[in-house]
Design a protein around this motif. Sequence first.
Motif, PDB file in Angstrom:
ATOM      1  N   GLN A 231     -17.300 -12.663 -28.386  1.00 48.91           N
ATOM      2  CA  GLN A 231     -16.417 -12.561 -29.481  1.00 48.91           C
ATOM      3  C   GLN A 231     -14.787 -12.885 -29.117  1.00 48.91           C
ATOM      4  N   SER A 232     -14.195 -13.583 -29.817  1.00 51.41           N
ATOM      5  CA  SER A 232     -13.145 -14.077 -29.791  1.00 51.41           C
ATOM      6  C   SER A 232     -12.196 -14.153 -31.180  1.00 51.41           C
ATOM      7  N   PRO A 233     -10.889 -13.594 -30.905  1.00 54.88           N
ATOM      8  CA  PRO A 233     -10.523 -12.949 -29.715  1.00 54.88           C
ATOM      9  C   PRO A 233     -11.102 -11.766 -29.454  1.00 54.88           C
ATOM     10  N   ARG A 234     -10.955 -11.314 -28.143  1.00 56.92           N
ATOM     11  CA  ARG A 234     -11.715 -10.137 -27.623  1.00 56.92           C
ATOM     12  C   ARG A 234     -11.070  -8.697 -28.167  1.00 56.92           C
ATOM     13  N   PRO A 235     -11.942  -7.578 -28.505  1.00 51.98           N
ATOM     14  CA  PRO A 235     -11.441  -6.686 -29.045  1.00 51.98           C
ATOM     15  C   PRO A 235     -11.041  -5.538 -27.915  1.00 51.98           C
ATOM     16  N   PHE A 236     -11.864  -5.859 -26.770  1.00 53.50           N
ATOM     17  CA  PHE A 236     -11.541  -5.033 -25.621  1.00 53.50           C
ATOM     18  C   PHE A 236     -11.827  -3.568 -25.675  1.00 53.50           C
ATOM     19  N   ASN A 237     -12.686  -3.230 -26.602  1.00 55.76           N
ATOM     20  CA  ASN A 237     -13.035  -1.743 -27.057  1.00 55.76           C
ATOM     21  C   ASN A 237     -13.853  -1.098 -25.859  1.00 55.76           C
ATOM     22  N   GLU A 238     -14.181  -1.869 -24.798  1.00 54.30           N
ATOM     23  CA  GLU A 238     -14.735  -1.259 -23.591  1.00 54.30           C
ATOM     24  C   GLU A 238     -13.569  -0.466 -22.734  1.00 54.30           C
ATOM     25  N   VAL A 239     -12.535  -0.951 -22.781  1.00 52.15           N
ATOM     26  CA  VAL A 239     -11.341  -0.079 -22.332  1.00 52.15           C
ATOM     27  C   VAL A 239     -11.516   1.413 -22.446  1.00 52.15           C
ATOM     28  N   GLN A 240     -11.853   1.897 -23.699  1.00 51.38           N
ATOM     29  CA  GLN A 240     -11.838   3.138 -24.128  1.00 51.38           C
ATOM     30  C   GLN A 240     -12.970   3.842 -23.102  1.00 51.38           C
ATOM     31  N   ALA A 241     -14.060   3.176 -23.182  1.00 54.23           N
ATOM     32  CA  ALA A 241     -15.279   3.917 -22.201  1.00 54.23           C
ATOM     33  C   ALA A 241     -14.843   3.795 -20.968  1.00 54.23           C
ATOM     34  N   LEU A 242     -14.229   2.762 -20.332  1.00 60.47           N
ATOM     35  CA  LEU A 242     -13.966   2.492 -19.098  1.00 60.47           C
ATOM     36  C   LEU A 242     -13.039   3.679 -18.534  1.00 60.47           C
TER      37      LEU A 242
END
Length: 437
Positions: A231-242
Motif C-alpha cells: 500500500q502506498s503511501p505506507r500507513p505504518f499502523n504496525e508501529v502501534q502494535a510493535l
Amino acid sequence: MSAYQPGGSSGYDGKSGDPLSDGSTCLRDAALMQRLGINTIRVYNVNPSANHDLCASIFNAVGIYLIVDVNSPLDGESLSRVDPGGSYTVTYLTRIFSVVEAFKGYPNTLGFFGGNEVINDESNIKTIPPYLRAVTRDLKQYIAKHSPRKIPVGYSAADVRSVLFSTWEYVQCAIDGDANDPTRSDFFGLNSYSWCGSSATFQSSTYADLVSRFSNTSVPVFFSEYGCNTQSPRPFNEVQALYGPNMTGVFSGGLVYEYSQEPSNYGLVDINSDGSVKLRQDYDNLQQQYNKLNITLLTSGNPADAAVNPPSCSASLIDSPNFYSKFDVPKTPDGGQQLIDDGLKNPNQGKLVPVTDTKVTQKVEGSNGNVINNLEIQLLADDQSNTPSGKNTSGEATGTSTAANPKSTKKGAGKRDHVSLWVVFCALFASSLVYCL
C-alpha cells in the motif's frame, strides 16, 4: 530506527565513500531523522578505509546510534551461501575486522551484524549454520581483544518461516550451557514485511505468531527491517502494535526500511542529484505514528528483570527438517587466530570530532512542496538520545504526541559510551544496559 543506505547496495564499490563518509550529507539526513524521531540507523555497506569521523560524530551529537553490517556485496566480503567454507578465509576476516576497527571508537556504535539473510531458503540450511556461529565468535574475540568496550554482535534473518525459528534457536543457544559462549549471538534481527496495509491486524499479519514463538528468547529480538509497501503511501499502523503491550514484552522494536527512495520503492525521502531532498508522505505517516507513542511508558521498564538464561545447544531445539543440527563450530581459518590475537596492522580507526556546523545547506522540501527553512540539528548531551518531538515536519501543526521532548534527559540514562542498546526499544543486555529507549 531506519535502514540507511542512500544509493542502495549497487552504489557501493568499496573504493570510494559510503553513506557515512560525507559530513554535509549526514548533517542533512541527521536533521531530518532527528525531527522524525529516529535514534538508530542501520548501515549495510561501509568502506572501512573511508573517514567516518564527522558523520559518526554528527549522529552521536543528535543521539542517533549506529548498527553496522560488517559484510558487503563485493566478492570475498561476505559468507557465500553456496560455499560458506570456501568463503570463510583470513581475507574475509581481515575485511570484517577492518569494519570493527573503523567503528569501535565511536560511542554510538551499538552493534555489528555478522550476517544478513545468509540463510534465505531451505537450500542452504545444511551447511551455513555453523559458519554463522564461527563468524560471531571471531568478531566477539576480536572486539574483546582490541576494542575499549564490549560491542554486541548479532544476526539479521530473512522471514522464511520454514527455517526462521530453527535459525534463531541455533544462533541463540549456548554450547554446553555456557552463557558466555562466544559463538552465540548477542541479538537476533528479523527482516519482516508481513504487516501490509491499513487492514492488517496483530493476528492477520502473523505478528501474534512471532510473539508466541519468540516468547522465551534469551537474546533481544527485533525487526531489523520492516515496512511492507504493497500500500502506498505506507500507513505504518504496525508501529502501534510493535511498541504496544502485545509486543514490547518480547520484541525490542524495529528498523524501518528504508530512509531514501531507491528502485525498490521503500523510501521515506527522495534524494535528488543536486543533494536536495523532498519528504515523501511515508515520512509524514511514520512521524505521525511515532508521535502517538508513549515514550515515557516505553522507557519506564527494567529490561534486566526480563533476562532469560540461554538454552543449552541441542539437536532437539531444531524443528526444521534438514537443518544442520550439530554444534561443531568450524575452527578459525589458517592465520585467523593470529589476526585476532595481534590485531590488524595500521588499521583505520575512527574517533569523534567536534561538530561545529549545525545548519543544513541543501534545499529540503516537505511532502507538501513547501521549503523547510532554518533546518538544523539540535545538539544533545551525552546522556540523551533522540525521541519523537510531536512535530509535523511538513507543516506547522503539533501532533498529539505523548513522546518526550528530544532534549529531555531519560530516567536512568548514562553517557552514550556506556549504553549498549539501540532504537526505541528495550532489550536484555543487563550487564551494560543503563536505559532502554
